[in-house]
Scaffold this motif. Structure first.
Motif, mmCIF file in Angstrom:
data_model
loop_
_atom_site.group_PDB
_atom_site.id
_atom_site.type_symbol
_atom_site.label_atom_id
_atom_site.label_comp_id
_atom_site.label_asym_id
_atom_site.label_seq_id
_atom_site.Cartn_x
_atom_site.Cartn_y
_atom_site.Cartn_z
ATOM 1 N N ASP A 1 2.663 7.266 -12.659
ATOM 2 C CA ASP A 1 3.706 6.940 -13.631
ATOM 3 C C ASP A 1 4.732 5.959 -13.043
ATOM 4 O O ASP A 1 5.936 6.131 -13.199
ATOM 5 N N LEU A 2 4.224 4.939 -12.347
ATOM 6 C CA LEU A 2 5.093 3.893 -11.827
ATOM 7 C C LEU A 2 5.426 2.919 -12.956
ATOM 8 O O LEU A 2 4.645 2.734 -13.883
ATOM 9 N N THR A 3 6.578 2.280 -12.875
ATOM 10 C CA THR A 3 6.935 1.260 -13.860
ATOM 11 C C THR A 3 6.270 -0.052 -13.492
ATOM 12 O O THR A 3 5.728 -0.221 -12.390
ATOM 13 N N ASP A 4 6.343 -1.007 -14.390
ATOM 14 C CA ASP A 4 5.756 -2.320 -14.122
ATOM 15 C C ASP A 4 6.486 -3.047 -13.000
ATOM 16 O O ASP A 4 5.924 -3.938 -12.369
ATOM 17 N N ILE A 5 7.727 -2.676 -12.728
ATOM 18 C CA ILE A 5 8.470 -3.276 -11.609
ATOM 19 C C ILE A 5 8.162 -2.570 -10.304
ATOM 20 O O ILE A 5 8.015 -3.194 -9.253
ATOM 21 N N GLN A 6 8.027 -1.229 -10.330
ATOM 22 C CA GLN A 6 7.707 -0.471 -9.113
ATOM 23 C C GLN A 6 6.306 -0.790 -8.612
ATOM 24 O O GLN A 6 6.078 -0.886 -7.409
ATOM 25 N N ASN A 7 5.362 -0.943 -9.524
ATOM 26 C CA ASN A 7 3.974 -1.215 -9.156
ATOM 27 C C ASN A 7 3.771 -2.720 -9.031
ATOM 28 O O ASN A 7 3.602 -3.421 -10.020
ATOM 29 N N ARG A 8 3.745 -3.205 -7.811
ATOM 30 C CA ARG A 8 3.642 -4.651 -7.582
ATOM 31 C C ARG A 8 2.237 -5.175 -7.864
ATOM 32 O O ARG A 8 2.023 -6.388 -7.894
ATOM 33 N N ASP A 9 1.264 -4.266 -8.071
ATOM 34 C CA ASP A 9 -0.076 -4.695 -8.447
ATOM 35 C C ASP A 9 -0.186 -4.922 -9.958
ATOM 36 O O ASP A 9 -1.198 -5.435 -10.443
ATOM 37 N N PHE A 10 0.836 -4.539 -10.684
ATOM 38 C CA PHE A 10 0.843 -4.702 -12.142
ATOM 39 C C PHE A 10 0.963 -6.171 -12.499
ATOM 40 O O PHE A 10 1.792 -6.887 -11.947
ATOM 41 N N ARG A 11 0.098 -6.624 -13.410
ATOM 42 C CA ARG A 11 0.179 -7.999 -13.884
ATOM 43 C C ARG A 11 0.422 -7.987 -15.393
ATOM 44 O O ARG A 11 -0.244 -7.273 -16.136
ATOM 45 N N ASP B 1 0.817 -1.224 0.000
ATOM 46 C CA ASP B 1 0.000 0.000 0.000
ATOM 47 C C ASP B 1 0.848 1.272 0.000
ATOM 48 O O ASP B 1 0.397 2.337 0.394
ATOM 49 N N THR B 2 2.088 1.165 -0.493
ATOM 50 C CA THR B 2 3.014 2.308 -0.474
ATOM 51 C C THR B 2 2.435 3.525 -1.171
ATOM 52 O O THR B 2 2.577 4.652 -0.702
ATOM 53 N N PHE B 3 1.777 3.334 -2.294
ATOM 54 C CA PHE B 3 1.327 4.458 -3.107
ATOM 55 C C PHE B 3 -0.191 4.641 -3.086
ATOM 56 O O PHE B 3 -0.763 5.146 -4.048
ATOM 57 N N GLU B 4 -0.831 4.236 -2.000
ATOM 58 C CA GLU B 4 -2.285 4.287 -1.952
ATOM 59 C C GLU B 4 -2.835 5.623 -1.481
ATOM 60 O O GLU B 4 -4.021 5.885 -1.631
ATOM 61 N N ASP B 5 -1.997 6.492 -0.903
ATOM 62 C CA ASP B 5 -2.498 7.740 -0.310
ATOM 63 C C ASP B 5 -1.600 8.895 -0.735
ATOM 64 O O ASP B 5 -0.784 9.396 0.024
ATOM 65 N N VAL B 6 -1.738 9.323 -1.991
ATOM 66 C CA VAL B 6 -0.864 10.340 -2.575
ATOM 67 C C VAL B 6 -1.692 11.534 -3.021
ATOM 68 O O VAL B 6 -2.801 11.385 -3.545
ATOM 69 N N TYR B 7 -1.135 12.743 -2.831
ATOM 70 C CA TYR B 7 -1.865 13.975 -3.140
ATOM 71 C C TYR B 7 -1.025 14.905 -3.996
ATOM 72 O O TYR B 7 0.205 14.914 -3.915
ATOM 73 N N ILE B 8 -1.714 15.704 -4.825
ATOM 74 C CA ILE B 8 -1.053 16.800 -5.538
ATOM 75 C C ILE B 8 -1.748 18.105 -5.154
ATOM 76 O O ILE B 8 -2.912 18.115 -4.746
#
Length: 498
Positions: free
Chosen positions: A485-495, A458-465
């Motif tokens: 703009d996470l990569t496929d390796i950074q985003n562990r939810d990516f399949r 859940d690292t990137f679940e609560d981000v604001y601009i």
């Protein structure tokens, strides 16, 4: 709450800071369309998404499917039987310049508006193509082909980038599949009937295709969109819908470039691209080979129209199967190399007097193009992070250039007319390529299973601009993970799609 490992690699307090309610990031660290959709919640209406997709298809597919750009590369093969010589060296020049300028072109596509940059390149391309007609020696043709190669580097890469910005991963395969050519044979056939003093048929071919390319360039300047955020055919509300369907970003990030270079899959795709394109030297040799079967120049130019129809038909069936059978890209791509291998065996074994069977063998070899088309869409689908995608595209297309630059040297005079050595090389390439697709699939499938077994991240679940309202007030708006703009390796939810 976990600290944000900034996707761009930045860590200054001015750009990234921790808040009690979550993580704040600079706008440049998220997708360029994030500001349009930040704060929106709820599911996307399927009817709205379908309506916007239809408008996107009508807005950009006609231009992406325009055959002029890709037809230009085939003019050298057509011109070879209409009177121009030395097509082996000239074909290599084209792909060497393509190779040298492929990565700079990808960087330019990231730096400048995509539609305008492609338009400029296509315009210069058209001028260079028409200038072939004025060339009287090899040096002049060398320069013209070199310029064509420079400009070509922007088109395929640009289409891949635009496809990833407008279409979801499942949609990209069917859209990429129609960048093809049919009409060059008809234009060559017509050129053969032009009889003018001091102006050869191949010169007319260059003038006609160059003029058509210039028209396409003007159309691109005014109508080809740079991204969903400024697509002229979408309303502001529809642009937000288009962005919510997927994500896009155009900021260069060094860490993503390095990740692409370190990823083994990048180089397996590159090897596949290089080996697959060695047989593509047939683009410039096919009509010469067909003529050697005993067909006249007139018959050969007319028969070349069939090549385009075969390619379109096989690509259409390939992308249709992939779109209907989940995770079938590698299998379908591998299967489509089988007819190509059959065609190679027929050409090697059949008697040279059997014109019709040899001609059908050439058309069977054409079916192998489907695997490469599917691989282009597959590469885009399994790559997340704009800079990583641009870098991977550049590497794959550079390998494409290497294969195309090496291929023409197979066709040596001592091998004619049967050309047994070149056909053996083509057969070996078409034997290795499907195996590489299956290796890539195995690696992706293994990585998917590994991620399925991992705990939720859940690292990137609560981000604001930060945004500024109409009355000047500064507010912070939550941004969904998909727009970071996470990569496929950074985003562990990516399949990975298979």
């Amino acid at each position: 709450m976990h600290p944000l490992e900034a996707p761009s690699g930045c860590n200054s307090s001015e750009e990234t800071e921790k808040h009690a309610h979550g993580i704040a990031v600079a706008t440049k660290d998220v997708d360029t369309g994030a500001a349009l959709v930040a704060g929106m919640s709820g599911d996307l209406d399927p009817d709205d998404a379908a309506r916007v997709l239809k408008k996107i298809d009508l807005g950009i597919l006609p231009m992406m499917c325009s055959e002029i750009q890709f037809m230009d590369k085939a003019t050298l093969g057509s011109a070879a039987i209409l009177g121009i010589d030395d097509n082996i060296r000239l074909g290599t020049v084209f792909y060497l310049s393509y190779l040298l300028f492929e990565y700079p072109q990808n960087l330019a596509l990231q730096r400048f508006p995509v539609g305008r940059w492609m338009s400029i390149n296509i315009f210069v391309w058209g001028i260079a193509l028409a200038c072939h007609a004025a060339c009287t020696n090899f040096a002049g043709l060398f320069v013209a082909r070199f310029v064509l190669g420079i400009c070509e580097g922007s088109v395929t890469a640009g289409f891949m980038i635009v496809s990833s910005m407008f279409y979801t991963r499942s949609e990209q395969t069917s859209r990429v599949g129609y960048w093809s050519q049919i009409i060059s044979g008809f234009i060559s056939f017509g050129s053969l009937h032009i009889t003018t003093t001091g102006f050869a048929p191949w010169q007319w071919l260059m003038i006609i295709t160059g003029s058509l390319t210039l028209i396409i360039a003007v159309v691109y300047w005014f109508f080809f969109p740079d991204s969903p955020t400024n697509a002229w055919f979408l309303t502001p509300a529809e642009r937000a819908v288009a962005i919510r369907r997927l994500k896009e970003n155009k900021h260069f990030k060094k860490d993503q470039m390095l990740e692409a270079l370190k990823d083994p899959k990048t180089w397996i795709f590159a090897l596949f691209s290089a080996l697959d394109q060695i047989p593509n030297s047939l683009t410039n040799q096919r009509q010469i080979i067909v003529t050697s079967f005993g067909f006249s120049d007139l018959q050969t130019t007319l028969l070349s129209c069939v090549d385009g129809f075969v390619e379109v038909a096989t690509i259409w069936t390939g992308v249709t199967i992939v779109s209907r059978i989940p995770n079938s890209r590698a299998y379908v791509g591998a299967v489509y190399f089988i007819p190509a291998l059959v065609g190679v065996f027929m050409i090697e074994l059949l008697p040279w007097s059997n014109q019709v069977a040899l001609l059908f063998a050439i058309w069977l070899v054409d079916i192998g193009i489907t695997g490469f088309v599917l691989s282009l869409a597959w590469l885009t689908s399994i790559t997340a992070g704009h800079t990583k995608r641009v870098t991977r595209n550049a590497i794959m297309l550079s390998a494409y250039c290497v294969g195309n630059a090496l291929g023409p040297f197979m066709w040596q005079t001592q091998y004619k007319p049967r050309n047994r050595v070149p056909w053996v090389v083509i057969g070996l390439c078409y034997l290795i390529c499907p195996l590489l697709l299956l290796v890539i699939r195995f690696m992706l499938s293994r990585e998917n299973k590994k991620r399925d077994a991992e705990p939720v991240n859940d690292t990137f679940e609560d981000v604001y601009i930060e945004q500024i309202t109409a009355d000047g007030k500064r507010i912070e708006v939550k941004v969904d993970k998909e727009f970071l703009d996470l990569t496929d390796i950074q985003n562990r939810d990516f399949r990975y799609v298979l």
